[in-house]
Structures are given as structure tokens and as C-alpha cells.
Design a protein around this motif. Structure first.
Motif, short mmCIF file in Angstrom:
data_model
loop_
_atom_site.label_atom_id
_atom_site.label_comp_id
_atom_site.label_asym_id
_atom_site.label_seq_id
_atom_site.Cartn_x
_atom_site.Cartn_y
_atom_site.Cartn_z
N LEU A 5 44.79 45.88 12.54
CA LEU A 5 45.22 45.16 13.74
C LEU A 5 44.28 43.98 14.04
O LEU A 5 43.06 44.11 13.95
N LYS A 6 44.87 42.86 14.40
CA LYS A 6 44.07 41.68 14.77
C LYS A 6 43.87 41.68 16.29
O LYS A 6 44.82 41.84 17.05
N ILE A 7 42.62 41.45 16.70
CA ILE A 7 42.25 41.55 18.12
C ILE A 7 41.74 40.20 18.61
O ILE A 7 40.98 39.52 17.92
N ILE A 8 42.13 39.83 19.84
CA ILE A 8 41.52 38.69 20.51
C ILE A 8 40.76 39.21 21.73
O ILE A 8 41.29 40.01 22.51
N SER B 96 39.03 43.14 12.86
CA SER B 96 39.11 41.68 12.80
C SER B 96 39.28 41.17 14.22
O SER B 96 40.33 41.36 14.84
N VAL B 97 38.24 40.52 14.76
CA VAL B 97 38.23 40.10 16.16
C VAL B 97 37.91 38.61 16.28
O VAL B 97 36.98 38.12 15.66
N VAL C 296 46.52 42.90 19.42
CA VAL C 296 45.86 43.44 20.61
C VAL C 296 45.04 42.36 21.29
O VAL C 296 44.37 41.56 20.62
N ALA C 297 45.08 42.35 22.62
CA ALA C 297 44.18 41.50 23.40
C ALA C 297 43.34 42.40 24.28
O ALA C 297 43.84 43.35 24.89
#
Length: 255
Positions: free
Chosen positions: A44-47, A66-67, A109-110
Motif C-alpha cells: 500500500l502507498k501512503i501519504i 512506501s510513504v 492510504v492517507a
């Protein structure tokens, strides 16, 4: 007198001091909760919105996620990059305004923790712009986890007494708090010492939200599942029902 918004003034030269504030000490426990929410899915890619000095971004990156970290403050980001470098981590930190995030439909995801932008803005409309902008950065089935100030707290408790009790030597102090029942904004005078040892005094105000407002705002921009809990520093949990004693609330919303 400065013409900058108070939050820009505060974070302009405050990165080292910020990391020693009492409210920034729960990073590992908060990241444990994020991991549970994501079921440890490292694809999952996170900001991280309003990432500040990168404490959650760095901790989650160390755990294999991965953020991307964004923040309005150049000095906070400089500190975040320095911290990442000492850990030999290659992290994408970007200077962006949370009201106008340029990255669209990129993240699963944020996260926006410890008042990362929302609810510091001068108007309710600006705060709403943050929620909309973060949502636009998410993919179709995205998840948004954030904390914000609990509007039930100041109705039953003194914000000034709470902040005085939570602070410790060297932290920012808050005085002359006044809570406006018509706007749900707490106005106060914040005194702190910046990273160069200069004493600064700023007039600040933050918007407190009641759960029904948050639910309505999020539903209006497309979230289907919205859960709200009490937010305990460093120990977020779905088991903590929100009460009038919680200074912050934890919001978990899914598109």
C-alpha cells in the motif's frame, strides 16, 4: 506584527523544539496502530499529510512501507530530510499545501496525525479544502486516518488547564484561552522559544469539531464508512469510545 498565518509563523524555525514537545512522543505506538489498520500490507502507498519533521513517515518507512511526506513548512521538511539521511532512508518529502495537493489518485492510504494541517486553518472552508484535497490524492477505495480536536472536550473541560498539565519544561505554553461557542474555535496566546533561542509570542486559534460534523463533512465527499474513537497519545485503538474527556479524536474513513 507578522502577516503570516499563525501556524506558518509557529513552524518557521521550530523543527528541533517540535520533536521534544510532549505531544510528539507517541510515534511508535501510533505507527503500530497504522500497521494494524493496514493489516501490515506493505504494497500500500501512503501519504503523510502535514508530516512535520517526518516522525511517522520515517518510522513507517523503516518498517518497510512506501510513504510520501508532505508539509507546508520548509524548515520542518529540512529536519525530516536530515533525520531520514541519518537513518540511510530515501524518502520523498515534498513541500505542499494540504489544501492543494498536486498528487492525484496515487495513494491507498492517507494519514494526518497530530493536527497535520486540519484543523489549524483560519476558516472552516479552508479546513474543508484539506479534507477534499487529501481525498483527491487517494485511489478509489482509499482509507483516510487522521486525528483532530474533539469539540466535546472544551464544553466540559478547560483547554488551558489541560495544555498546562500536558506540557513540560521547554515546551510551548498557552494562555488566555477563550473558547467561542458560536464558532467552536479556541483562541489563545502561544509562547515558545524557536530553534535559535528567540522567544516568540503568537495569537493562535484552532477549530474543534464534534463527531457529527466530521461524519457529515466526510460523507459529503464520498466516504462510506466512518468510525470515530478517542485518540490516546501513542496508543490509538478502536476499543476507545470517544468521550468528553478525550482532547483529540481518531477518525478512520473509507471511500
Amino acid at each position: 506584527m507578522t502577516t503570516k498565518p499563525w501556524y506558518e509563523d509557529l513552524f518557521e524555525n521550530y523543527a528541533n523544539k517540535y520533536d521534544s514537545e510532549s505531544f510528539t512522543q507517541g510515534t511508535k505506538g501510533e505507527c503500530d496502530f497504522i500497521e494494524r489498520e493496514l493489516q501490515s500490507n506493505k504494497t500500500l502507498k501512503i501519504i503523510d499529510v502535514g508530516c512535520g519533521t517526518g516522525r511517522h513517515t520515517i518510522e513507517l518507512t523503516k518498517r518497510g512501507y512506501s510513504v510520501t511526506g508532505i508539509d507546508l513548512s520548509a524548515s520542518q521538511l529540512k529536519k525530516a530530510r536530515e533525520k531520514a539521511a541519518t537513518e540511510n532512508l530515501d524518502i520523498d518529502f515534498r513541500q505542499q499545501d494540504a489544501r492543494n495537493i498536486t498528487l492525484k489518485n496515487e495513494f491507498d492510504v492517507a494519514i494526518m496525525l497530530c493536527e497535520g494541517g486540519f484543523p489549524l486553518m483560519e476558516t472552516d472552508e479552508m479546513n474543508f479544502e484539506i479534507l477534499k484535497s487529501v481525498t483527491e490524492a487517494l485511489k478509489a477505495k482509499g482509507k483516510f486516518v487522521f486525528t483532530t480536536l474533539n469539540g466535546l472536550f472544551p464544553l466540559f473541560n478547560s483547554v488551558e488547564k489541560f495544555l498546562a498539565a500536558e506540557g513540560k519544561e521547554g515546551n510551548a505554553t498557552y494562555r488566555d484561552n477563550s473558547f467561542d461557542l458560536m464558532t467552536f474555535r479556541d483562541h489563545n496566546v502561544t509562547e515558545f522559544e524557536d530553534d535559535d533561542g528567540n522567544k516568540k509570542v503568537i495569537a493562535s486559534n484552532e477549530r474543534y469539531y464534534v463527531p457529527s460534523e466530521i461524519t457529515w463533512l466526510l460523507k459529503s465527499i464520498g466516504y462510506r464508512n466512518i468510525d470515530i474513537f478517542g485518540a490516546k497519545l501513542g496508543a490509538f485503538s478502536r476499543n476507545d469510545k470517544l468521550t468528553t474527556k478525550d482532547f483529540e479524536m481518531l477518525v478512520i474513513a473509507e471511500l
